[in-house]
Enzyme design. Structure first.
Site, PDB file in Angstrom:
ATOM      1  N   HIS A 111      -7.603  -8.200   2.626  1.00 53.23           N
ATOM      2  CA  HIS A 111      -6.619  -8.301   1.823  1.00 53.23           C
ATOM      3  C   HIS A 111      -7.145  -7.559   0.660  1.00 53.23           C
ATOM      4  CE1 HIS A 111      -4.022 -11.002   4.202  1.00 53.23           C
ATOM      5  NE2 HIS A 111      -5.308 -11.681   4.404  1.00 53.23           N
ATOM      6  N   LYS A 124      -3.011 -12.146  -5.217  1.00 48.86           N
ATOM      7  CA  LYS A 124      -3.924 -11.110  -5.914  1.00 48.86           C
ATOM      8  C   LYS A 124      -3.799 -11.350  -7.416  1.00 48.86           C
ATOM      9  CE  LYS A 124      -1.498  -8.201  -2.576  1.00 48.86           C
ATOM     10  NZ  LYS A 124      -2.574  -8.472  -1.409  1.00 48.86           N
ATOM     11  N   TYR A 141      -8.546  -2.391  -2.692  1.00 49.74           N
ATOM     12  CA  TYR A 141      -9.149  -3.064  -1.771  1.00 49.74           C
ATOM     13  C   TYR A 141     -10.561  -2.601  -2.194  1.00 49.74           C
ATOM     14  CZ  TYR A 141      -5.311  -2.931   1.373  1.00 49.74           C
ATOM     15  OH  TYR A 141      -3.903  -3.012   1.846  1.00 49.74           O
TER      16      TYR A 141
END
Length: 382
Positions: free
Chosen positions: A317, A348, A306
């Site tokens: 997210h 990601k 993060y």
């Protein structure tokens, strides 16, 4: 009538108007004397497949030129990895790129790329003469191994067993966050089998620093207890923040005070071997970069990160999945594809952290920082 080529060593020579027809107009081969050019075997095969060459004589003593099928088979027998290299070359040509082999004396040999690169693909509209490189392409078969070190800056073209091609972009990456949290000056914890519990943790440790996981449950009578993973605890102990309570032993074997960092690292090595040292180094580097690393277990990774945590109540997210590997690690293309596909599926970026193991001067001392090479790999559509 289309011209005929003549195989001379590792190149196919084509005379007549070959320079204007193939090199000047479409970037094939390299010029020789006059209008003659030399083609690499892959380039010649592609022109044969397209019908732009009528044939190639395989040696000086053979008068009859052969077509694509026989030339392809002969080159596959004589040249390592010819078939997979041809498939990638033809695919990128069909996508509108001019290419040349990334080795001397071909034009792509002038590019500053590693020896493992097979082709240079030039920017659309550019030819080998202009030298504007778009993709340094390394061709990889599905069953080959792929060293992780030095991959940054390459385009990987993985050819699977059904001759489909998947492209990956490998880039040097660095993870930089914007989380502003300073841990408290002192914490006291208890070392358990594979975690550390801080019984009276300040609210901010979890809520704003996103350290650990609270011990919670319905009608819980215990408040303020936070469980830290061993890497979290070892990092805090190395920074002088976390100490271990007397309940786990008031002194080391030599009678001195408890060395919390060394004790936690030793426990980490007991749990997962030298891999713990690598994970700890990467964890510390991420925290130093103001990013918050948390376990990536659910995604098959070491960490998820993060970048900007203000409060766990409003958690963004996670942006990266991080997998820690040694500097000599070799990917299998299947493994690489799985990691990258999973990361993309959960929105990601897949990052590999290459780091060696460096221990302290004594065998059980806390791990020393090692160099970390960050390698980001993602899917690419040329």
């Amino acid at each position: 009538m289309q011209p005929t080529g003549h195989l001379r060593g590792d190149a196919v020579h084509v005379a007549g108007d070959a320079r204007q027809r193939f090199h000047d107009s479409s970037g094939y081969g390299r010029p020789l004397q006059g209008n003659e050019i030399a083609l690499s075997r892959v380039e010649a095969a592609h022109l044969l497949f397209r019908g732009d060459l009528s044939g190639v004589t395989l040696d000086e003593g053979e008068s009859d030129p052969v077509g694509f099928e026989r030339f392809f088979v002969a080159c596959a027998a004589a040249t390592e990895r010819f078939a997979v290299r041809y498939l990638v070359y033809a695919d990128l040509r069909d996508r509108g790129f001019y290419l040349s082999p990334a080795r001397d004396p071909w034009p792509g040999g002038d590019a500053d790329v590693p020896g493992a690169v097979d082709f240079i693909a030039y920017e659309r509209g550019s030819t080998p003469d202009t030298g504007n490189v778009k993709y340094p392409v390394q061709v990889v078969g599905e069953r080959e191994s792929l060293p992780a070190a030095g991959l940054a800056g390459r385009t990987l073209a993985v050819v699977d067993e059904e001759s489909d091609i998947t492209y990956f972009e490998a880039a040097a990456g660095a993870i930089a966050g914007a989380t502003e949290y300073e841990p408290p000056a002192t914490l006291d914890g208890v070392l358990l089998a594979d975690r550390v519990v801080v019984w009276d943790a300040p609210d901010g440790l979890y809520e704003r620093g996103f350290y650990g996981q609270p011990l919670t449950g319905r009608a819980a009578a215990v408040e303020g207890a936070v469980q830290l993973s061993l890497v979290e605890a070892a990092s805090l102990a190395a920074d002088g923040v976390l100490s271990l309570s007397a309940s786990v032993g008031a002194a080391d074997a030599d009678g001195g005070p408890v060395n919390a960092a060394a004790r936690i690292v030793a426990r980490g090595r007991d749990v997962e071997g030298e891999r713990f040292d690598r994970r700890l180094t990467v964890y510390k580097r991420l925290r130093e970069a103001d990013a918050v690393p948390k376990t990536g277990f659910k995604f098959g990774a070491d960490f998820r990160t993060y970048l900007d945590v203000e409060t766990v109540e409003d958690l963004p997210h996670s942006e990266h999945l991080v997998r820690v590997v040694g500097p000599a690690h070799e990917f299998s293309p299947r493994e690489l594809s799985l990691d990258v596909r999973l990361a993309g599926g959960v929105r990601k970026e897949m990052v590999f952290a290459l780091t060696a193991v460096k221990r302290g001067d004594s065998g059980d001392a806390a791990a020393r920082d090692s160099d970390v090479e960050w390698l980001a790999i993602g899917r690419l559509t040329p």
